[in-house]
Scaffold this motif. Structure first.
Motif, PDB file in Angstrom:
ATOM      1  N   ASP A 114      46.477 -40.475 -25.233  1.00  0.00           N
ATOM      2  CA  ASP A 114      46.184 -40.292 -23.807  1.00  0.00           C
ATOM      3  C   ASP A 114      44.847 -40.908 -23.377  1.00  0.00           C
ATOM      4  N   PHE A 115      44.245 -41.749 -24.234  1.00  0.00           N
ATOM      5  CA  PHE A 115      42.893 -42.209 -23.884  1.00  0.00           C
ATOM      6  C   PHE A 115      42.866 -43.122 -22.663  1.00  0.00           C
ATOM      7  N   GLU A 116      43.978 -43.802 -22.372  1.00  0.00           N
ATOM      8  CA  GLU A 116      43.970 -44.654 -21.166  1.00  0.00           C
ATOM      9  C   GLU A 116      43.739 -43.818 -19.904  1.00  0.00           C
ATOM     10  N   VAL A 117      44.437 -42.679 -19.821  1.00  0.00           N
ATOM     11  CA  VAL A 117      44.281 -41.798 -18.660  1.00  0.00           C
ATOM     12  C   VAL A 117      42.848 -41.262 -18.615  1.00  0.00           C
ATOM     13  N   ARG A 150      41.987 -51.791 -28.753  1.00  0.00           N
ATOM     14  CA  ARG A 150      41.035 -52.488 -27.871  1.00  0.00           C
ATOM     15  C   ARG A 150      41.746 -53.106 -26.675  1.00  0.00           C
ATOM     16  N   GLU A 151      42.954 -53.568 -26.910  1.00  0.00           N
ATOM     17  CA  GLU A 151      43.752 -54.149 -25.815  1.00  0.00           C
ATOM     18  C   GLU A 151      44.118 -53.058 -24.789  1.00  0.00           C
ATOM     19  N   ARG A 152      44.573 -51.906 -25.300  1.00  0.00           N
ATOM     20  CA  ARG A 152      44.905 -50.780 -24.420  1.00  0.00           C
ATOM     21  C   ARG A 152      43.672 -50.330 -23.642  1.00  0.00           C
ATOM     22  N   ARG A 164      44.298 -52.608 -45.078  1.00  0.00           N
ATOM     23  CA  ARG A 164      43.163 -53.169 -44.323  1.00  0.00           C
ATOM     24  C   ARG A 164      43.668 -53.977 -43.132  1.00  0.00           C
ATOM     25  N   SER A 165      44.701 -54.797 -43.372  1.00  0.00           N
ATOM     26  CA  SER A 165      45.194 -55.635 -42.269  1.00  0.00           C
ATOM     27  C   SER A 165      45.886 -54.782 -41.214  1.00  0.00           C
ATOM     28  N   THR A 166      46.547 -53.691 -41.639  1.00  0.00           N
ATOM     29  CA  THR A 166      47.173 -52.786 -40.671  1.00  0.00           C
ATOM     30  C   THR A 166      46.118 -52.135 -39.794  1.00  0.00           C
ATOM     31  N   ILE A 167      45.034 -51.692 -40.402  1.00  0.00           N
ATOM     32  CA  ILE A 167      43.945 -51.079 -39.630  1.00  0.00           C
ATOM     33  C   ILE A 167      43.378 -52.093 -38.637  1.00  0.00           C
ATOM     34  N   ALA A 168      43.194 -53.328 -39.089  1.00  0.00           N
ATOM     35  CA  ALA A 168      42.665 -54.372 -38.191  1.00  0.00           C
ATOM     36  C   ALA A 168      43.619 -54.604 -37.014  1.00  0.00           C
ATOM     37  N   GLU A 169      44.929 -54.657 -37.300  1.00  0.00           N
ATOM     38  CA  GLU A 169      45.915 -54.845 -36.215  1.00  0.00           C
ATOM     39  C   GLU A 169      45.896 -53.652 -35.257  1.00  0.00           C
ATOM     40  N   ASN A 170      45.798 -52.449 -35.819  1.00  0.00           N
ATOM     41  CA  ASN A 170      45.771 -51.242 -34.982  1.00  0.00           C
ATOM     42  C   ASN A 170      44.552 -51.242 -34.059  1.00  0.00           C
ATOM     43  N   ILE A 171      43.396 -51.632 -34.608  1.00  0.00           N
ATOM     44  CA  ILE A 171      42.170 -51.654 -33.797  1.00  0.00           C
ATOM     45  C   ILE A 171      42.302 -52.688 -32.678  1.00  0.00           C
ATOM     46  N   ALA A 172      42.885 -53.831 -32.993  1.00  0.00           N
ATOM     47  CA  ALA A 172      43.087 -54.853 -31.955  1.00  0.00           C
ATOM     48  C   ALA A 172      43.969 -54.311 -30.833  1.00  0.00           C
ATOM     49  N   ARG A 173      45.019 -53.554 -31.198  1.00  0.00           N
ATOM     50  CA  ARG A 173      45.915 -52.963 -30.194  1.00  0.00           C
ATOM     51  C   ARG A 173      45.184 -51.930 -29.347  1.00  0.00           C
ATOM     52  N   ALA A 190      43.134 -50.370 -19.554  1.00  0.00           N
ATOM     53  CA  ALA A 190      42.782 -49.153 -18.808  1.00  0.00           C
ATOM     54  C   ALA A 190      41.506 -49.380 -17.998  1.00  0.00           C
ATOM     55  N   CYS A 191      40.538 -50.078 -18.587  1.00  0.00           N
ATOM     56  CA  CYS A 191      39.291 -50.354 -17.870  1.00  0.00           C
ATOM     57  C   CYS A 191      39.553 -51.253 -16.668  1.00  0.00           C
ATOM     58  N   ARG A 192      40.431 -52.232 -16.837  1.00  0.00           N
ATOM     59  CA  ARG A 192      40.775 -53.117 -15.715  1.00  0.00           C
ATOM     60  C   ARG A 192      41.361 -52.320 -14.562  1.00  0.00           C
ATOM     61  N   ARG A 193      42.290 -51.415 -14.906  1.00  0.00           N
ATOM     62  CA  ARG A 193      42.923 -50.594 -13.857  1.00  0.00           C
ATOM     63  C   ARG A 193      41.892 -49.730 -13.139  1.00  0.00           C
ATOM     64  N   ALA A 194      40.880 -49.278 -13.879  1.00  0.00           N
ATOM     65  CA  ALA A 194      39.888 -48.367 -13.301  1.00  0.00           C
ATOM     66  C   ALA A 194      38.687 -49.110 -12.707  1.00  0.00           C
ATOM     67  N   GLY A 195      38.690 -50.444 -12.805  1.00  0.00           N
ATOM     68  CA  GLY A 195      37.550 -51.210 -12.307  1.00  0.00           C
ATOM     69  C   GLY A 195      36.289 -50.958 -13.115  1.00  0.00           C
ATOM     70  N   ARG A 196      36.471 -50.733 -14.419  1.00  0.00           N
ATOM     71  CA  ARG A 196      35.335 -50.473 -15.310  1.00  0.00           C
ATOM     72  C   ARG A 196      35.248 -51.578 -16.354  1.00  0.00           C
ATOM     73  N   SER A 197      34.101 -51.659 -17.020  1.00  0.00           N
ATOM     74  CA  SER A 197      33.942 -52.600 -18.124  1.00  0.00           C
ATOM     75  C   SER A 197      34.195 -51.876 -19.446  1.00  0.00           C
ATOM     76  N   PRO A 198      34.886 -52.524 -20.396  1.00  0.00           N
ATOM     77  CA  PRO A 198      35.071 -51.893 -21.719  1.00  0.00           C
ATOM     78  C   PRO A 198      33.746 -51.537 -22.386  1.00  0.00           C
ATOM     79  N   ASP A 199      32.664 -52.210 -21.981  1.00  0.00           N
ATOM     80  CA  ASP A 199      31.349 -51.883 -22.543  1.00  0.00           C
ATOM     81  C   ASP A 199      30.897 -50.473 -22.164  1.00  0.00           C
TER      82      ASP A 199
END
Length: 233
Positions: A211-214, A18-20, A7-16, A24-33
């Motif tokens: 490849d989701f950032e691209v 979301r960070e990625r 469970r904690s590994t999944i939580a850490e993975n999701i946090a990572r 990517a949204c910052r680079r593209a001038g988009r909102s994560p929403d």
């Protein structure tokens, strides 16, 4: 690995992830929403799904209707389920009953069947049209040249609502090599939007764990992430 550790590994993975996604949204001038993270839970047990849901994920993707039916009744009721694998017409009825969004419509015949089943349930079924942009024989999808005709046929069906396009590009270890495929899908969507200006086609389902950032930089609104959340299958 113990239950709590997983469970904690999944939580850490999701946090990572979301960070990625935020980077990517910052680079593209988009909102994560503007991007929906779909946790691809195929082959994963219910406790892994519950752990991801506990981290605030609402959208889960399954490849096979049969497998999904063993999980959906026992999963948290607020979850939205996405069918992201090839849909055989004999599984269309449970697909319409249980899936929030079907990503893989690729023929008029399948669309007509889904439309009839949606009418029986008195619902409007949101769908995406799957486009085949590589030349891999194993991948489903409509050819780009045939997309306008398929779109015209499906948009005329009263109980389906086309929300956009989906693709699974050929796998390349280098995400940059996949960028042209994501860009092509966006251009195909933009061309449909220009041809049918009163229609609303907001969704682009593209991009996976590596490849989701691209994909996000090229306009993805739905990313399908399995391994980066749940670990290797």
């Amino acid at each position: 690995m113990s239950h709590e550790a997983s469970r904690s590994t999944i939580a850490e993975n999701i946090a990572r992830v979301r960070e990625r996604l935020a980077d990517a949204c910052r680079r593209a001038g988009r909102s994560p929403d503007q991007v929906t993270l779909i946790a691809v839970s195929k082959t994963k047990p219910l406790d892994a799904i519950a752990a991801a849901a506990a981290c605030g994920l609402h959208d889960f993707g399954e490849n096979r209707v049969q497998e999904a039916l063993t999980k959906i009744p026992h999963a948290p009721p607020q979850l939205r389920w996405h069918l992201i694998g090839h849909l055989q017409s004999n599984k269309a009825k449970p697909a319409v009953e249980h899936f929030h969004l079907i990503h893989t419509v690729d023929s008029p015949a399948l669309a007509q069947r889904l439309d009839r089943l949606a009418q029986e349930r008195q619902k409007t079924q949101p769908v995406l049209l799957q486009v085949k942009l590589g030349d891999e024989a194993t991948k489903s999808g409509v050819a780009p040249t045939a997309l306008p005709a398929l779109y015209a046929a499906v948009r005329a069906l009263p109980n389906l609502r086309v929300c956009g396009l989906m693709t699974i590009p050929p796998f390349c270890p280098d995400p940059e090599a996949v960028r042209p495929y994501f860009r092509h899908l966006r251009e195909l969507r933009d061309a449909l939007q220009a041809a049918f200006p009163s229609d609303d086609l907001p969704e682009l389902s593209m991009g996976m764990s590596h490849d989701f950032e691209v994909a996000v930089e090229e306009g993805a609104t739905l990313i399908r992430v399995g391994t980066a959340i749940f670990g290797d299958r």
